[in-house]
Write a protein that holds these residues in place. Structure first.
Motif, PDB file in Angstrom:
ATOM      1  N   UNK A 120      -2.302   1.184   9.799  1.00 31.61           N
ATOM      2  CA  UNK A 120      -1.149   1.218   8.901  1.00 31.61           C
ATOM      3  C   UNK A 120      -1.296   2.337   7.878  1.00 31.61           C
ATOM      4  N   UNK A 121      -2.489   2.479   7.293  1.00 31.72           N
ATOM      5  CA  UNK A 121      -2.692   3.518   6.288  1.00 31.72           C
ATOM      6  C   UNK A 121      -2.430   4.901   6.868  1.00 31.72           C
ATOM      7  N   UNK A 122      -2.903   5.148   8.094  1.00 32.40           N
ATOM      8  CA  UNK A 122      -2.671   6.452   8.714  1.00 32.40           C
ATOM      9  C   UNK A 122      -1.184   6.665   9.006  1.00 32.40           C
ATOM     10  N   UNK A 161       0.813  -1.222   0.000  1.00 29.80           N
ATOM     11  CA  UNK A 161       0.000   0.000   0.000  1.00 29.80           C
ATOM     12  C   UNK A 161       0.843   1.266   0.000  1.00 29.80           C
ATOM     13  N   UNK A 162       2.130   1.160   0.318  1.00 30.47           N
ATOM     14  CA  UNK A 162       2.962   2.356   0.514  1.00 30.47           C
ATOM     15  C   UNK A 162       3.000   3.273  -0.705  1.00 30.47           C
ATOM     16  N   UNK A 163       3.274   2.777  -1.928  1.00 30.92           N
ATOM     17  CA  UNK A 163       3.331   3.724  -3.057  1.00 30.92           C
ATOM     18  C   UNK A 163       1.991   4.375  -3.358  1.00 30.92           C
ATOM     19  N   UNK A 164       0.887   3.652  -3.133  1.00 31.31           N
ATOM     20  CA  UNK A 164      -0.436   4.243  -3.371  1.00 31.31           C
ATOM     21  C   UNK A 164      -0.710   5.368  -2.384  1.00 31.31           C
ATOM     22  N   UNK A 165      -0.396   5.133  -1.115  1.00 28.11           N
ATOM     23  CA  UNK A 165      -0.593   6.173  -0.103  1.00 28.11           C
ATOM     24  C   UNK A 165       0.305   7.372  -0.409  1.00 28.11           C
ATOM     25  N   UNK A 166       1.566   7.105  -0.725  1.00 31.62           N
ATOM     26  CA  UNK A 166       2.518   8.179  -1.015  1.00 31.62           C
ATOM     27  C   UNK A 166       2.026   9.019  -2.190  1.00 31.62           C
ATOM     28  N   UNK A 167       1.572   8.334  -3.226  1.00 31.77           N
ATOM     29  CA  UNK A 167       1.103   9.057  -4.414  1.00 31.77           C
ATOM     30  C   UNK A 167      -0.165   9.851  -4.113  1.00 31.77           C
ATOM     31  N   UNK A 168      -1.061   9.263  -3.320  1.00 32.45           N
ATOM     32  CA  UNK A 168      -2.299   9.963  -2.973  1.00 32.45           C
ATOM     33  C   UNK A 168      -2.007  11.235  -2.181  1.00 32.45           C
ATOM     34  N   UNK A 169      -1.077  11.163  -1.235  1.00 33.74           N
ATOM     35  CA  UNK A 169      -0.718  12.333  -0.432  1.00 33.74           C
ATOM     36  C   UNK A 169      -0.147  13.434  -1.328  1.00 33.74           C
ATOM     37  N   UNK A 170       0.764  13.064  -2.221  1.00 37.38           N
ATOM     38  CA  UNK A 170       1.381  14.066  -3.095  1.00 37.38           C
ATOM     39  C   UNK A 170       0.379  14.635  -4.090  1.00 37.38           C
ATOM     40  N   UNK A 171      -0.543  13.800  -4.567  1.00 39.23           N
ATOM     41  CA  UNK A 171      -1.582  14.299  -5.476  1.00 39.23           C
ATOM     42  C   UNK A 171      -2.476  15.323  -4.779  1.00 39.23           C
ATOM     43  N   UNK A 182      -3.426  14.774   9.605  1.00 43.10           N
ATOM     44  CA  UNK A 182      -4.717  14.250  10.035  1.00 43.10           C
ATOM     45  C   UNK A 182      -5.772  14.401   8.944  1.00 43.10           C
ATOM     46  N   UNK A 183      -5.845  15.571   8.334  1.00 41.97           N
ATOM     47  CA  UNK A 183      -6.848  15.764   7.283  1.00 41.97           C
ATOM     48  C   UNK A 183      -6.502  14.994   6.022  1.00 41.97           C
ATOM     49  N   UNK A 184      -5.197  14.824   5.748  1.00 50.37           N
ATOM     50  CA  UNK A 184      -4.808  13.998   4.599  1.00 50.37           C
ATOM     51  C   UNK A 184      -5.173  12.538   4.833  1.00 50.37           C
ATOM     52  N   UNK A 185      -5.029  12.065   6.062  1.00 49.51           N
ATOM     53  CA  UNK A 185      -5.431  10.693   6.373  1.00 49.51           C
ATOM     54  C   UNK A 185      -6.938  10.520   6.211  1.00 49.51           C
ATOM     55  N   UNK A 186      -7.708  11.540   6.637  1.00 54.55           N
ATOM     56  CA  UNK A 186      -9.165  11.476   6.452  1.00 54.55           C
ATOM     57  C   UNK A 186      -9.525  11.457   4.974  1.00 54.55           C
ATOM     58  N   UNK A 187      -8.786  12.213   4.173  1.00 51.06           N
ATOM     59  CA  UNK A 187      -9.034  12.214   2.720  1.00 51.06           C
ATOM     60  C   UNK A 187      -8.711  10.847   2.119  1.00 51.06           C
ATOM     61  N   UNK A 188      -7.618  10.203   2.600  1.00 52.06           N
ATOM     62  CA  UNK A 188      -7.307   8.839   2.141  1.00 52.06           C
ATOM     63  C   UNK A 188      -8.445   7.887   2.495  1.00 52.06           C
ATOM     64  N   UNK A 189      -8.969   7.981   3.705  1.00 57.45           N
ATOM     65  CA  UNK A 189     -10.065   7.107   4.121  1.00 57.45           C
ATOM     66  C   UNK A 189     -11.275   7.284   3.206  1.00 57.45           C
TER      67      UNK A 189
END
Length: 792
Positions: free
Chosen positions: A448-450, A407-417, A431-438
């Motif tokens: 782990x995702x957070x 999941x690491x590259x997907x999370x990394x890419x989502x944060x940068x996007x 915190x808000x980026x983690x909520x956006x990922x959820x």
């Protein structure tokens, strides 16, 4: 969804066959597991797309509103119109439905939308937090219970229990009927229903299966059971039936459709701050990786028996680079995943620089950074896990095989996007980026995702992809896939490299900016860094000068280099330091006996024998100018240097051993590839579509397999691979659906039969054969193709 034909599809295979090439390429890119190996026809692709593991992956990639629509479809009838679906969701669902169609989770025209049956199973028994239909929980109960329920609701009996139960379910699904019933409910009953409707349809109740009637109910739960608003699902469990849950939602399946992502907590920063912070971090990361490789080039690091870097070696890296353990782990992981360090493969294996490091070190800072950042962007390695405990309470070592997380590259890419979508110079908190990922991936949420979101932000800041929390210009080029633009942006942000230093009388040298690579390497060899910042201050000492002499430099070469690259003359104290250290360098020699010392000055050896600090070496005199030691040469060298001497190591031939930088290198090594993140490129997807089209044309040209048993009419049954046939048969058996199967009889003739699969076990398939109205057993190896007779 563009299609190639205007006919109404009867199955997912028909739907896929009717799609144009662009739509199929989009499907294979969105679901790359379907592209490998290339599917041998539309029927094979449909079978592969409805396997449980593939459907799980496809659902995992959906955002919250699209997953909500999929759950709404699972909670509705097998066939639903777009209009009815929008009504059930309380909002327009065009975009979400199109996404589900594109990914082959939904098929059929707007008037008859089908969710693949496997998705219904994967989404579980409570889609949209609704319970099972009443017929599923009461259908196997006693007829007396159904009759009593109808009586307590004031409903007429319908002749048989099944019809009566259907009438009860339809009545309770009416929002007005449910509301009227609750108006006369005892206190507390509405609260019980609301809790089940909001928190989940299953609750715990003692003696839930007891006989209860409206006239004898003495509690809110008993009253709800008597009126069918909740139903016993076991000795200690009750469930809110799906019809009642929809009634409480005024006939809708969803309470609301979460089409809007949660807001980000943002902060604006000056462009100068973002650019300067990112450029400084990028240059520092490049420097640390280079220093690590030089360190391991001189003294390779050990390898644990189970793989990975020993804790003592990670600590050595932290001490040598003057960084904390977290940053030390990032440095070694980044160097490794970039292919700059690796195991050397020797009998006593060690981590050392690879030949690729020398080419990397010769580049400018921006080029070196782009190599590191590009590797970091796609890696599945997670340096943040170093030191964390696994399930056996053992700490994860750096460079171990246990640090990959798919999941690491997907999370990394989502944060940068998310950062790229903000105005330049704007940061967002973790915190808000983690909520956006959820919200973007609700089936991939968790601790782990957070953690991955936080690590992605920290690593991006450390690497210079972000500055002050905002995406930097080099970072924008990186995530856009334009490495040249990223490199150019960093070149523009960094100060111009210089070749000159300022030598000072206090044995220091000031570099007014970043040094060009070859000057920086020589300065790092001959002096120690005293401080960093806008200017770097180097300090010369006997130890640093000896280090340059150990690497093969002579006093003349060193002073000539300093004179050439200094804007000021070489100060006299520095000249004395270099010449004095060179004069004493090598006067004492250490070799291997266990080890020995020799010198031309016997008084030096006498002093060593008398010095209590050399007791650990267990010295004894062999000759006036030779001492033997039971310690190894490295230990002898370290002790003598601590005493202020300048010993040199010598080889078996008596010559001084020169430890040149870069002498330790591994054989050629490839950088480690990300684990489990293979994606279908456009070329791969297009090639797979060409294979699929060719297979479909071949099947159409051959016509159906057989003429059908006993004159039965049916569709053409294409030949397909056994795995696809078995998947379709298992799907049909689970849903009690009819299929056409192509079967080769013992005489080699292909026959087509309309059957209902009952079970598959031990290479044999039990089916109900509609052509002869009897149960038959077919051998799996004789089935050459399967086509759904009804909607999947």
């Amino acid at each position: 969804m563009p299609t190639r034909r205007g006919t109404t599809p009867r199955s997912l295979a028909d739907d896929l066959r009717a799609r144009d090439d662009d739509a199929l390429v989009a499907l294979l890119r969105a679901r790359p597991d379907l592209a490998t190996p290339p599917p041998s026809g539309s029927a094979t692709l449909a079978a592969r797309a409805t396997t449980r593991i593939s459907v799980q992956r496809a659902l995992d990639a959906l955002d919250t509103p699209t997953l909500q629509v999929a759950e709404a479809l699972a909670a509705l009838d097998t066939t639903t119109s777009r209009t009815a679906l929008a009504t059930a969701c309380g909002a327009r669902v065009d975009a979400q439905l199109e996404t589900l169609r594109e990914r082959a989770l939904v098929w059929g025209p707007d008037r008859a939308v089908h969710l693949v049956r496997t998705a219904v199973d994967v989404l579980g028994p409570h889609p949209a937090r609704l319970g099972p239909p009443m017929v599923d929980v009461l259908g196997t109960g006693s007829p007396a219970r159904v009759a009593g329920l109808a009586d307590d609701l004031g409903l007429p009996h319908r002749g048989d229990p099944a019809a009566t139960l259907a009438h009860v379910a339809a009545h309770l699904a009416d929002p007005d009927a449910t509301a009227a019933l609750l108006e006369r409910a005892p206190e507390g009953a509405s609260a019980v229903l609301r809790r089940l409707a909001d928190d989940g349809p299953v609750g715990s109740v003692q003696d839930a299966e007891r006989e209860v009637r409206a006239a004898t109910a003495t509690s809110p739960v008993g009253w709800l059971l008597a009126h069918g608003l909740i139903v016993a699902a076991g000795p200690g469990r009750v469930v809110l039936p799906r019809e009642v849950g929809r009634g409480l939602r005024r006939g809708r399946v969803l309470t609301h459709l979460d089409v809007d992502p949660p807001p980000l907590a943002t902060r604006a920063h000056p462009d100068r701050l973002v650019t300067g912070t990112a450029a400084g971090a990028a240059a520092d990361a490049v420097r640390l990786v280079g220093e690590l490789a030089e360190l391991w080039g001189r003294s390779p690091a050990g390898v644990l028996r189970s793989g990975g870097l020993p804790v003592r070696d990670l600590k050595r890296v932290g001490d040598a680079l003057d960084v904390d353990p977290v940053v030390a782990a990032r440095v070694v992981e980044l160097a490794h995943l970039s292919g700059l360090v690796a195991e050397d493969g020797a009998a006593d294996t060690a981590f050392a620089p690879t030949p690729a490091y020398d080419a990397w070190a010769a580049g400018d800072v921006a080029t070196r950074w782009s190599t590191l950042a590009s590797a970091w962007l796609v890696t599945t390695r997670v340096p943040g896990l170093v030191g964390a405990r696994d399930s056996r309470d053992a700490a994860h070592p750096a460079l171990s095989r246990d640090l990959d997380r798919t999941a690491a590259p997907a999370v990394r890419r989502a944060v940068l996007d998310e950062l790229a979508a903000l105005e330049p110079g704007t940061s967002a908190d973790a915190e808000s980026l983690a909520a956006r990922w959820d919200w973007r991936f609700p089936r991939r949420t968790g601790r782990l995702a957070r953690s991955l979101v936080g690590w992605a932000l920290a690593e991006a800041a450390w690497l210079g992809v972000t500055g002050a929390g905002a995406l930097s210009e080099p970072g924008r080029g990186l995530i856009a896939g334009d490495v040249d633009a990223a490199r150019a942006a960093l070149v523009a942000a960094l100060p111009e490299p210089v070749e000159q230093v300022l030598l000072q009388a206090d044995l220091t040298a000031v570099a007014p900016g970043p040094l060009v690579p070859h000057v920086a390497a020589e300065m790092a060899l001959a002096a120690d860094v005293d401080s960093r910042g806008g200017a770097t201050v180097y300090r010369f000492s006997p130890g640093s000068v000896r280090r340059a002499l150990d690497a093969g430099r002579t006093a003349e070469e060193l002073l000539s280099f300093l004179a050439e690259h200094s804007r000021t003359p070489v100060p006299q104290p520095l000249d004395y330091l270099v010449n004095d250290t060179a004069r004493r360098h090598g006067r004492t020699r250490v070799g291997a006996a266990a080890s020995y010392l020799r010198t031309e000055d016997p008084t030096v050896l006498g002093e060593l024998l008398a010095d209590p600090r050399t007791a650990v070496l267990r010295l004894r005199r062999l000759a006036p100018t030779v001492l033997a030691s039971q310690a190894d040469p490295t230990t002898v060298l370290d002790v003598l240097r601590d005493l202020g001497l300048a010993p040199a190591a010598e080889g078996p031939d008596g010559d001084v051993l020169v430890h040149r930088a870069g002498s330790q290198r591994t054989p050629v090594r490839r950088a480690p590839r990300p684990v489990g993140t293979d994606a279908a490129t456009v070329d791969v997807a297009e090639a797979a579509v060409r294979v699929l089209r060719a297979a479909d044309r071949s099947t159409e040209g051959r016509g159906g397999l057989g003429d059908g048993a006993d004159g039965a009419d049916g569709p053409s049954v294409p030949a397909m691979d056994p795995a696809a046939s078995l998947a379709l048969l298992r799907e049909a058996a689970a849903g009690r659906a009819r299929v056409w199967v192509g079967v080769v009889d013992p005489g080699g003739r292909a026959r087509r039969r309309l059957v209902e699969p009952l079970g598959i076990e031990g290479g044999r398939i039990s089916v109900y054969d509609h052509s002869v109205d009897e149960v038959r057993t077919l051998s799996v190896h004789r089935v050459v193709g399967v086509v759904a007779a009804e909607a999947l």
